[in-house]
Design an enzyme around this catalytic site. Sequence first.
Site, PDB file in Angstrom:
ATOM      1  N   PRO A   1      -8.280  -1.052   9.126  1.00 12.88           N
ATOM      2  CA  PRO A   1      -7.396   0.211   9.436  1.00 12.88           C
ATOM      3  C   PRO A   1      -6.186  -0.380   9.080  1.00 12.88           C
ATOM      4  O   PRO A   1      -5.442  -1.468   9.504  1.00 12.88           O
ATOM      5  CB  PRO A   1      -7.769   0.414  10.895  1.00 12.88           C
ATOM      6  CG  PRO A   1      -8.986  -0.496  11.240  1.00 12.88           C
ATOM      7  CD  PRO A   1      -9.112  -1.542  10.385  1.00 12.88           C
TER       8      PRO A   1
ATOM      9  N   THR B   1      -9.664  -5.230   1.812  1.00 10.31           N
ATOM     10  CA  THR B   1     -10.578  -5.410   3.178  1.00 10.31           C
ATOM     11  C   THR B   1     -11.009  -4.463   4.017  1.00 10.31           C
ATOM     12  O   THR B   1     -11.779  -4.944   4.942  1.00 10.31           O
ATOM     13  CB  THR B   1      -9.296  -6.304   3.895  1.00 10.31           C
ATOM     14  OG1 THR B   1      -8.282  -5.640   4.379  1.00 10.31           O
ATOM     15  CG2 THR B   1      -8.893  -7.869   3.243  1.00 10.31           C
TER      16      THR B   1
ATOM     17  N   ASP C   1       0.856  -1.191   0.093  1.00  7.37           N
ATOM     18  CA  ASP C   1      -0.089   0.050   0.070  1.00  7.37           C
ATOM     19  C   ASP C   1       1.040   1.353  -0.061  1.00  7.37           C
ATOM     20  O   ASP C   1       0.408   2.228   0.633  1.00  7.37           O
ATOM     21  CB  ASP C   1      -0.839   0.215   1.250  1.00  7.37           C
ATOM     22  CG  ASP C   1      -1.836  -1.115   1.166  1.00  7.37           C
ATOM     23  OD1 ASP C   1      -2.398  -1.611  -0.045  1.00  7.37           O
ATOM     24  OD2 ASP C   1      -2.223  -1.461   2.366  1.00  7.37           O
TER      25      ASP C   1
ATOM     26  N   GLY D   1       1.484   3.253  -2.536  1.00 14.03           N
ATOM     27  CA  GLY D   1       1.130   3.996  -3.588  1.00 14.03           C
ATOM     28  C   GLY D   1       1.675   3.562  -5.077  1.00 14.03           C
ATOM     29  O   GLY D   1       2.055   4.320  -5.785  1.00 14.03           O
ATOM     30  N   LYS D   2       1.952   2.080  -5.065  1.00 14.15           N
ATOM     31  CA  LYS D   2       2.430   1.743  -6.256  1.00 14.15           C
ATOM     32  C   LYS D   2       2.047   2.012  -7.404  1.00 14.15           C
ATOM     33  O   LYS D   2       2.316   2.198  -8.420  1.00 14.15           O
ATOM     34  CB  LYS D   2       2.795   0.188  -5.816  1.00 14.15           C
ATOM     35  CG  LYS D   2       3.758  -0.408  -5.004  1.00 14.15           C
ATOM     36  CD  LYS D   2       3.642  -1.849  -4.863  1.00 14.15           C
ATOM     37  CE  LYS D   2       2.296  -2.624  -4.379  1.00 14.15           C
ATOM     38  NZ  LYS D   2       2.261  -2.118  -3.082  1.00 14.15           N
TER      39      LYS D   2
ATOM     40  N   GLN E   1       1.869  -6.055  -3.474  1.00  9.75           N
ATOM     41  CA  GLN E   1       2.244  -6.132  -2.108  1.00  9.75           C
ATOM     42  C   GLN E   1       3.644  -5.221  -1.868  1.00  9.75           C
ATOM     43  O   GLN E   1       3.841  -4.297  -2.415  1.00  9.75           O
ATOM     44  CB  GLN E   1       2.613  -7.603  -1.681  1.00  9.75           C
ATOM     45  CG  GLN E   1       1.171  -8.309  -1.323  1.00  9.75           C
ATOM     46  CD  GLN E   1       0.559  -8.915  -2.467  1.00  9.75           C
ATOM     47  OE1 GLN E   1       1.264  -9.582  -3.224  1.00  9.75           O
ATOM     48  NE2 GLN E   1      -0.481  -8.643  -2.874  1.00  9.75           N
TER      49      GLN E   1
ATOM     50  N   GLY F   1      -4.599  -4.437  -3.654  1.00 11.03           N
ATOM     51  CA  GLY F   1      -5.847  -3.529  -3.598  1.00 11.03           C
ATOM     52  C   GLY F   1      -5.085  -2.070  -4.156  1.00 11.03           C
ATOM     53  O   GLY F   1      -4.297  -1.484  -3.285  1.00 11.03           O
ATOM     54  N   HIS F   2      -5.271  -1.722  -5.227  1.00 11.25           N
ATOM     55  CA  HIS F   2      -4.295  -0.658  -6.035  1.00 11.25           C
ATOM     56  C   HIS F   2      -5.249   0.443  -6.353  1.00 11.25           C
ATOM     57  O   HIS F   2      -6.356   0.195  -7.125  1.00 11.25           O
ATOM     58  CB  HIS F   2      -3.463  -1.157  -7.205  1.00 11.25           C
ATOM     59  CG  HIS F   2      -2.590  -2.001  -6.746  1.00 11.25           C
ATOM     60  ND1 HIS F   2      -1.900  -2.999  -7.644  1.00 11.25           N
ATOM     61  CD2 HIS F   2      -2.139  -2.597  -5.653  1.00 11.25           C
ATOM     62  CE1 HIS F   2      -0.858  -3.648  -7.033  1.00 11.25           C
ATOM     63  NE2 HIS F   2      -1.169  -3.456  -5.851  1.00 11.25           N
TER      64      HIS F   2
HETATM   65  P1  GDP Z   1      -0.778   0.366  -3.640  1.00 12.03           P
HETATM   66  O1  GDP Z   1      -1.269  -0.784  -3.201  1.00 12.03           O
HETATM   67  O2  GDP Z   1       0.811   0.426  -3.160  1.00 12.03           O
HETATM   68  O3  GDP Z   1      -0.976   0.691  -4.974  1.00 12.03           O
HETATM   69  O4  GDP Z   1      -1.485   1.457  -2.616  1.00 12.03           O
HETATM   70  P2  GDP Z   1      -2.886   1.736  -2.322  1.00 12.03           P
HETATM   71  O5  GDP Z   1      -3.680   2.009  -3.503  1.00 12.03           O
HETATM   72  O6  GDP Z   1      -3.391   0.760  -1.742  1.00 12.03           O
HETATM   73  O7  GDP Z   1      -2.727   2.895  -1.289  1.00 12.03           O
HETATM   74  C1  GDP Z   1      -2.433   4.260  -1.750  1.00 12.03           C
HETATM   75  C2  GDP Z   1      -3.448   5.262  -1.493  1.00 12.03           C
HETATM   76  O8  GDP Z   1      -2.988   6.359  -1.389  1.00 12.03           O
HETATM   77  C3  GDP Z   1      -4.501   5.288  -2.529  1.00 12.03           C
HETATM   78  O9  GDP Z   1      -5.630   5.348  -1.823  1.00 12.03           O
HETATM   79  C4  GDP Z   1      -3.972   6.416  -3.300  1.00 12.03           C
HETATM   80  O10 GDP Z   1      -4.914   7.076  -4.107  1.00 12.03           O
HETATM   81  C5  GDP Z   1      -3.534   7.324  -2.279  1.00 12.03           C
HETATM   82  N1  GDP Z   1      -2.156   8.171  -2.755  1.00 12.03           N
HETATM   83  C6  GDP Z   1      -1.077   7.628  -3.473  1.00 12.03           C
HETATM   84  N2  GDP Z   1      -0.199   8.571  -3.583  1.00 12.03           N
HETATM   85  C7  GDP Z   1      -0.499   9.677  -2.684  1.00 12.03           C
HETATM   86  C8  GDP Z   1       0.112  11.003  -2.165  1.00 12.03           C
HETATM   87  O11 GDP Z   1       1.029  11.165  -2.742  1.00 12.03           O
HETATM   88  N3  GDP Z   1      -0.748  11.662  -1.415  1.00 12.03           N
HETATM   89  C9  GDP Z   1      -1.993  11.322  -0.790  1.00 12.03           C
HETATM   90  N4  GDP Z   1      -2.529  11.988   0.011  1.00 12.03           N
HETATM   91  N5  GDP Z   1      -2.508   9.867  -1.355  1.00 12.03           N
HETATM   92  C10 GDP Z   1      -1.615   9.210  -2.235  1.00 12.03           C
HETATM   93  P1  IMO Z   2      -0.982  -4.271  -2.033  1.00  7.54           P
HETATM   94  O1  IMO Z   2      -0.444  -4.578  -3.432  1.00  7.54           O
HETATM   95  C1  IMO Z   2      -0.993  -4.547   2.035  1.00  7.54           C
HETATM   96  C2  IMO Z   2      -0.795  -8.636   3.587  1.00  7.54           C
HETATM   97  C3  IMO Z   2      -2.275  -9.049   4.483  1.00  7.54           C
HETATM   98  C4  IMO Z   2      -1.265 -10.092   5.411  1.00  7.54           C
HETATM   99  C5  IMO Z   2      -0.172 -10.758   4.670  1.00  7.54           C
HETATM  100  C6  IMO Z   2      -0.724 -12.299   3.899  1.00  7.54           C
HETATM  101  O2  IMO Z   2      -2.107  -3.516  -2.254  1.00  7.54           O
HETATM  102  O3  IMO Z   2       0.087  -3.567  -1.712  1.00  7.54           O
HETATM  103  P2  IMO Z   2      -2.522 -12.807   1.965  1.00  7.54           P
HETATM  104  O4  IMO Z   2      -4.040 -12.596   1.922  1.00  7.54           O
HETATM  105  O5  IMO Z   2      -1.382 -12.360   1.041  1.00  7.54           O
HETATM  106  O6  IMO Z   2      -1.975 -14.386   2.354  1.00  7.54           O
HETATM  107  O7  IMO Z   2      -1.905 -12.039   3.450  1.00  7.54           O
HETATM  108  O8  IMO Z   2      -0.004  -9.730   3.679  1.00  7.54           O
HETATM  109  N1  IMO Z   2      -1.087  -8.222   2.294  1.00  7.54           N
HETATM  110  C7  IMO Z   2      -1.135  -6.934   2.191  1.00  7.54           C
HETATM  111  N2  IMO Z   2      -0.948  -5.799   2.829  1.00  7.54           N
HETATM  112  N3  IMO Z   2      -1.221  -4.468   0.891  1.00  7.54           N
HETATM  113  C8  IMO Z   2      -1.324  -5.667  -0.042  1.00  7.54           C
HETATM  114  O9  IMO Z   2      -1.395  -5.392  -1.282  1.00  7.54           O
HETATM  115  C9  IMO Z   2      -1.444  -6.895   0.597  1.00  7.54           C
HETATM  116  N4  IMO Z   2      -1.526  -8.022   0.282  1.00  7.54           N
HETATM  117  C10 IMO Z   2      -1.526  -8.884   1.264  1.00  7.54           C
HETATM  118  O10 IMO Z   2      -2.859  -8.059   4.969  1.00  7.54           O
HETATM  119  O11 IMO Z   2      -0.709  -9.273   6.414  1.00  7.54           O
HETATM  120 MG    MG Z   3      -2.821  -1.633  -2.023  1.00  4.05          MG
END
Ligand code: GDP
Ligand code: IMO
Ligand code: MG
Length: 427
Positions: A304, A301, A13, A15-16, A224, A40-41
Amino acid sequence: MQNTVVVGAQWGDEGKAKITDLLATKADLIIRYQGGCNAGHTVVVGDKTYKFHLIPSGILYEGKTCFIGAGTVIHPETFEREIQDLVKQGISTKALKVSPLASITMPYHIEVDGYSENTAKKGKIGTTKKGIGPTYTDKIARYGLKIEDLYSKEALSEKLDIILPLKNKQLKEVFGLKTYSKEEITTLCEQYADIFRPYVAFDWQDILNEAKKSGKTVLFEGAQGIMLDIDYGTYPFVTSSNPIAGGACIGSGFGPTMIKEVIGVSKAYITRVGEGPFVTELTDEIGEGIRNVGHEFGTTTGRPRRCGWFDSVVARYGMLVSGLTSMAITKIDVFDNFEEIKVCTAYKNSKTGEIYKNYPTNVFIHKDLVPVYESHKGWMSDITNCKNWDELPQNAQKYLKRLEELFEIPISIVSVGPKREQTIILK
Ligand code: GDP
Ligand code: IMO
Ligand code: MG
């Protein structure tokens, strides 16, 4: 742009997806190489928000080939739903290809994941319950199903005769779960064959060869993060695949010589969902503040996310095990109203006094580790409209420069908000 891997340099998470989306403008072929719908991206484009689990975020650009590689595990129904959602939003999925070698997440994988999580007490991992671990377990045990199995009735029948007796014995006797008949699984597989038919790339070798020979630019999209890697992460509190950059070769079918750049993505702080060690975790109102300002709740999911200060021990470890060539720092705007920002430079063992600069991989000693912090002054202003380095307040520049010093690679991208345009490209 050269062929680049985008890899999460924390616990996911980071911000990939935002960074992949930016770089995808310069890529011809975008490959997801590991993981499944545990990811979750989120990508924000104008006033639209797109959420991805399996499909590479490059799909937002027409004409770019998006490939889901052999290293992934795919839950067919989730895949279908994600495609339908994209189509509803006016996104074409014509350029999407799926490797016939990708593994299939079957219903029993999800049931076993749920069972293990619900019954585990001390050993709970806090998985996403998407069946990821059990799918990879079967793959490694050599009784998993691959997408190509769906298109040969004879082969599938032969495989099921080997897999099902074992699987059913395990489901019934180990987990006390329901068993499956061969007819049930065969019918399911027929439905799965229909779901994947428009997308299966039986010609994947031609696609890869053509990309190589014609000098196409390839972007490898990690899911991840490095600290969730099955081999290098905080085992056993990890996912079951290899998010590290090396995973891009295994999961895509390209050799390491194809990769020229590896961009790690880190937030200006750090988060984690699920169980496992987290030395800089803040369980106080500061952590709560980061969670609220940063909207740190899981995309997949809704849980928090645990929040903490930036951990340069983790960043340096990521730099090593993924061979990062630069770092993208995201969500630095979350600190706009923080008077003080801390950074962890090392860990200290509170019992022995030992200082750790390298990541201690034995997670069972982590209960004794405390962070060694240095403190930075915040900038107390809104940076979400900053367009270049010079527009960033001095204290934000100082903070970023110090991070660079600590993880020993340059920062190539600074993200100051979720939108595409809220990005400062440095290198
Ligand atoms: P990923 O799984 O690594 O792609 O990241 P997620 O999408 O799960 O979580 C990143 C969250 O931060 C998303 O809701 C993005 O829209 C948001 N986001 C990404 N870059 C930034 C940033 O520079 N600032 C803020 N405030 N939000 C960001
Ligand atoms: P993105 O791509 C954050 C975590 C789960 C748990 C562990 C194992 O959005 O960054 P799993 O269901 O993979 O067997 O769970 O890995 N986890 C993540 N945490 N971002 C993710 O993906 C995750 N994918 C799995 O919360 O701790
Ligand atoms: Mg994510």
